[in-house]
Motif scaffolding. Sequence first.
Motif, PDB file in Angstrom:
ATOM      1  N   GLY A  33       0.810  -1.217   0.000  1.00  0.00           N
ATOM      2  CA  GLY A  33       0.000   0.000   0.000  1.00  0.00           C
ATOM      3  C   GLY A  33       0.836   1.255   0.000  1.00  0.00           C
ATOM      4  N   ALA A  34       2.024   1.161   0.587  1.00  0.00           N
ATOM      5  CA  ALA A  34       2.919   2.324   0.592  1.00  0.00           C
ATOM      6  C   ALA A  34       3.380   2.690  -0.815  1.00  0.00           C
ATOM      7  CB  ALA A  34       4.134   2.029   1.480  1.00  0.00           C
ATOM      8  N   PHE A  35       3.252   1.748  -1.749  1.00  0.00           N
ATOM      9  CA  PHE A  35       3.635   1.998  -3.134  1.00  0.00           C
ATOM     10  C   PHE A  35       2.412   2.117  -4.043  1.00  0.00           C
ATOM     11  CE2 PHE A  35       7.096  -0.228  -1.050  1.00  0.00           C
ATOM     12  CZ  PHE A  35       8.189   0.559  -1.379  1.00  0.00           C
ATOM     13  N   GLY A  36       1.250   2.301  -3.422  1.00  0.00           N
ATOM     14  CA  GLY A  36       0.036   2.531  -4.185  1.00  0.00           C
ATOM     15  C   GLY A  36      -0.689   1.285  -4.635  1.00  0.00           C
ATOM     16  N   ARG A  37      -0.270   0.097  -4.142  1.00  0.00           N
ATOM     17  CA  ARG A  37      -0.916  -1.143  -4.562  1.00  0.00           C
ATOM     18  C   ARG A  37      -1.962  -1.565  -3.528  1.00  0.00           C
ATOM     19  NH1 ARG A  37       4.502  -2.241  -5.984  1.00  0.00           N
ATOM     20  NH2 ARG A  37       4.842  -3.566  -4.142  1.00  0.00           N
ATOM     21  N   LYS A  38      -3.130  -1.911  -4.015  1.00  0.00           N
ATOM     22  CA  LYS A  38      -4.231  -2.320  -3.153  1.00  0.00           C
ATOM     23  C   LYS A  38      -4.417  -3.840  -3.228  1.00  0.00           C
ATOM     24  CE  LYS A  38      -6.776   2.004  -3.840  1.00  0.00           C
ATOM     25  NZ  LYS A  38      -8.039   2.615  -4.319  1.00  0.00           N
ATOM     26  N   PRO A  39      -5.050  -4.427  -2.195  1.00  0.00           N
ATOM     27  CA  PRO A  39      -5.302  -5.868  -2.241  1.00  0.00           C
ATOM     28  C   PRO A  39      -6.235  -6.231  -3.390  1.00  0.00           C
ATOM     29  CG  PRO A  39      -6.456  -4.857  -0.384  1.00  0.00           C
ATOM     30  CD  PRO A  39      -5.550  -3.817  -0.940  1.00  0.00           C
ATOM     31  N   THR A  46     -19.126  -6.263   2.828  1.00  0.00           N
ATOM     32  CA  THR A  46     -20.051  -5.426   2.064  1.00  0.00           C
ATOM     33  C   THR A  46     -19.442  -5.005   0.734  1.00  0.00           C
ATOM     34  OG1 THR A  46     -21.101  -4.614   4.090  1.00  0.00           O
ATOM     35  CG2 THR A  46     -21.407  -3.311   2.099  1.00  0.00           C
ATOM     36  N   ASP A  47     -18.229  -4.490   0.775  1.00  0.00           N
ATOM     37  CA  ASP A  47     -17.579  -4.069  -0.467  1.00  0.00           C
ATOM     38  C   ASP A  47     -17.204  -5.271  -1.330  1.00  0.00           C
ATOM     39  OD1 ASP A  47     -17.825  -1.403   0.122  1.00  0.00           O
ATOM     40  OD2 ASP A  47     -15.808  -1.209   0.970  1.00  0.00           O
ATOM     41  N   LEU A  48     -16.835  -6.384  -0.687  1.00  0.00           N
ATOM     42  CA  LEU A  48     -16.500  -7.597  -1.425  1.00  0.00           C
ATOM     43  C   LEU A  48     -17.694  -8.066  -2.240  1.00  0.00           C
ATOM     44  CD1 LEU A  48     -14.652 -10.112  -1.955  1.00  0.00           C
ATOM     45  CD2 LEU A  48     -15.649 -11.097   0.128  1.00  0.00           C
ATOM     46  N   ALA A 412     -10.846 -12.053  -8.507  1.00  0.00           N
ATOM     47  CA  ALA A 412      -9.419 -12.234  -8.792  1.00  0.00           C
ATOM     48  C   ALA A 412      -9.007 -13.696  -8.905  1.00  0.00           C
ATOM     49  CB  ALA A 412      -8.589 -11.540  -7.713  1.00  0.00           C
ATOM     50  N   GLY A 413      -9.945 -14.574  -9.257  1.00  0.00           N
ATOM     51  CA  GLY A 413      -9.601 -15.967  -9.467  1.00  0.00           C
ATOM     52  C   GLY A 413      -8.992 -16.614  -8.235  1.00  0.00           C
ATOM     53  N   ARG A 414      -8.008 -17.450  -8.462  1.00  0.00           N
ATOM     54  CA  ARG A 414      -7.350 -18.201  -7.392  1.00  0.00           C
ATOM     55  C   ARG A 414      -6.802 -17.257  -6.325  1.00  0.00           C
ATOM     56  NH1 ARG A 414      -3.035 -22.845  -8.941  1.00  0.00           N
ATOM     57  NH2 ARG A 414      -4.826 -23.280 -10.286  1.00  0.00           N
ATOM     58  N   ARG A 415      -6.156 -16.188  -6.764  1.00  0.00           N
ATOM     59  CA  ARG A 415      -5.588 -15.232  -5.813  1.00  0.00           C
ATOM     60  C   ARG A 415      -6.685 -14.606  -4.956  1.00  0.00           C
ATOM     61  NH1 ARG A 415      -3.118  -9.380  -7.537  1.00  0.00           N
ATOM     62  NH2 ARG A 415      -2.642  -8.606  -5.431  1.00  0.00           N
ATOM     63  N   GLY A 416      -7.837 -14.342  -5.564  1.00  0.00           N
ATOM     64  CA  GLY A 416      -8.936 -13.746  -4.816  1.00  0.00           C
ATOM     65  C   GLY A 416      -9.460 -14.661  -3.734  1.00  0.00           C
ATOM     66  N   VAL A 417      -9.578 -15.955  -4.036  1.00  0.00           N
ATOM     67  CA  VAL A 417     -10.019 -16.920  -3.017  1.00  0.00           C
ATOM     68  C   VAL A 417      -9.031 -16.938  -1.862  1.00  0.00           C
ATOM     69  CG1 VAL A 417     -10.498 -19.348  -2.541  1.00  0.00           C
ATOM     70  CG2 VAL A 417     -11.184 -18.361  -4.729  1.00  0.00           C
ATOM     71  N   GLN A 418      -7.749 -16.999  -2.181  1.00  0.00           N
ATOM     72  CA  GLN A 418      -6.739 -17.076  -1.131  1.00  0.00           C
ATOM     73  C   GLN A 418      -6.760 -15.830  -0.257  1.00  0.00           C
ATOM     74  OE1 GLN A 418      -2.906 -18.568  -2.295  1.00  0.00           O
ATOM     75  NE2 GLN A 418      -1.841 -17.550  -0.602  1.00  0.00           N
ATOM     76  N   GLU A 419      -6.911 -14.665  -0.873  1.00  0.00           N
ATOM     77  CA  GLU A 419      -6.920 -13.437  -0.072  1.00  0.00           C
ATOM     78  C   GLU A 419      -8.146 -13.370   0.838  1.00  0.00           C
ATOM     79  OE1 GLU A 419      -6.010  -9.721  -1.769  1.00  0.00           O
ATOM     80  OE2 GLU A 419      -4.170 -10.402  -2.738  1.00  0.00           O
TER      81      GLU A 419
END
Length: 452
Positions: A33-39, A46-48, A412-419
Amino acid sequence: MSHATGTEVTGRAGDRSGDHHGHARQEAIYRPGAFGRKPAVPTDFTDLERAAIRRMSKRAVAYLAGGAGNSATVDNNRRALDRWAIVPRMLRDTSQRSLRTELFGRVLPAPVLVAPVGAGALVHRKADVHIGAAAAALGIPYIFSNQGSAPMEQTAAEMDRVAAKNGGVSAPRWFQLYYSTDEALVYSLIGRAEAIGAEALVVTLDTTQLGWRPQDLNIGSLPFSQAVGIDQYTSDPRFAEMVDEHLAAAKRSGERPKTEVTLGGLRTLLAMSRNMPGKFLRNLVSPIPRAAVETFLATYSRPSLNWQDVTALRTRTKLPILVKGIQHPDDARKAVDLGIDGIVVSNHGGRQVDGGIGAADALVDVVGAVGDRTKIVFDSGIRGGADIFKALSLGADAVAIGRPHMYGLALAGRRGVQEVLENFVAELDLTLGLSGFNSPAELSPEALQRIR
């Protein structure tokens, strides 16, 4: 009720499971996040859900997010959990937290499982493979869906590959069974589940017929009619025999299937041809895809299912048997008296009966009836780690996550499930520590206060 053991286990490669999941997950988000990247996925439900619904097709939203009738049971699930408030305790040393939990001889990194969700291909092609891989990356058990969108062997192979890549981390898996009208098919599915290393059999009791689901009905969408979610069947040798029998019977009768040529019918034909095993063009001109769908629809559910059917499975498998869909304490007592190994308190996420009891209310009654005699898994209405904390405090041994992981898959596919799984476990860990506890074994109803 005891939830955990003192045995050290390993979760993700390089990570000591149970050791401050929350801090590690926060750091994994804040540093980028310090470099502007979000999960990849929102960290609140709710947002999910909102983001996933925007991404999914109408058919996927109807099937996944919809409930029975007016969705009163979906609402009751939320109210039942909201009736309980967490009461944090202060000045307790929570520096040595662990989420480690034992179920049926397996020590898990957290009291969390990935629930079976059928027709996942509405959200992502080969959904089950990606869900299983995400669970395997964390050492969390995945309950393979009987209505899966990939053969169980493919999912198991990918889970094992991920586990090996992560340094030999185990990839536990269970199998959910819908009891078909064809017992030979039931036994074939169980045998395959044993062969791929399933560690428990979860028999779903609450879907012997489909509930009244207006979101699906209003758009005329039944995924199975397009061969979505029947991959466990089309990959099964007994089911192949059943399809052959269906075709032979049709040939003997001399009846030709009535076909209405419409744009929708063409889409269904294309979908069946795409979702069936084999080459698309061959499926397009073959009678097998249609026969497979018709065979499935005629045999997949068993309205006559009874206790004798379920207990007879003990002669067919040595796996622990759990029954899923228990909501009444008398049914829980019956299951335990008959030697069933575990109970899944669930109302199918509110998708079967409208106006049904909230699952957390049912959990209280079931724990009161049999909580010291069996293992209890809870699902329906879980929307975050705090909800898991509440369910464990009310007496569940573990919690299964359903819709949320599917929303992660959509985004986000597989990555989304894991997160999504990482977020739920992290919030559970932080809630545990901030409330003054070091492990799920310490939780009891005294950690909560009933407020309504």
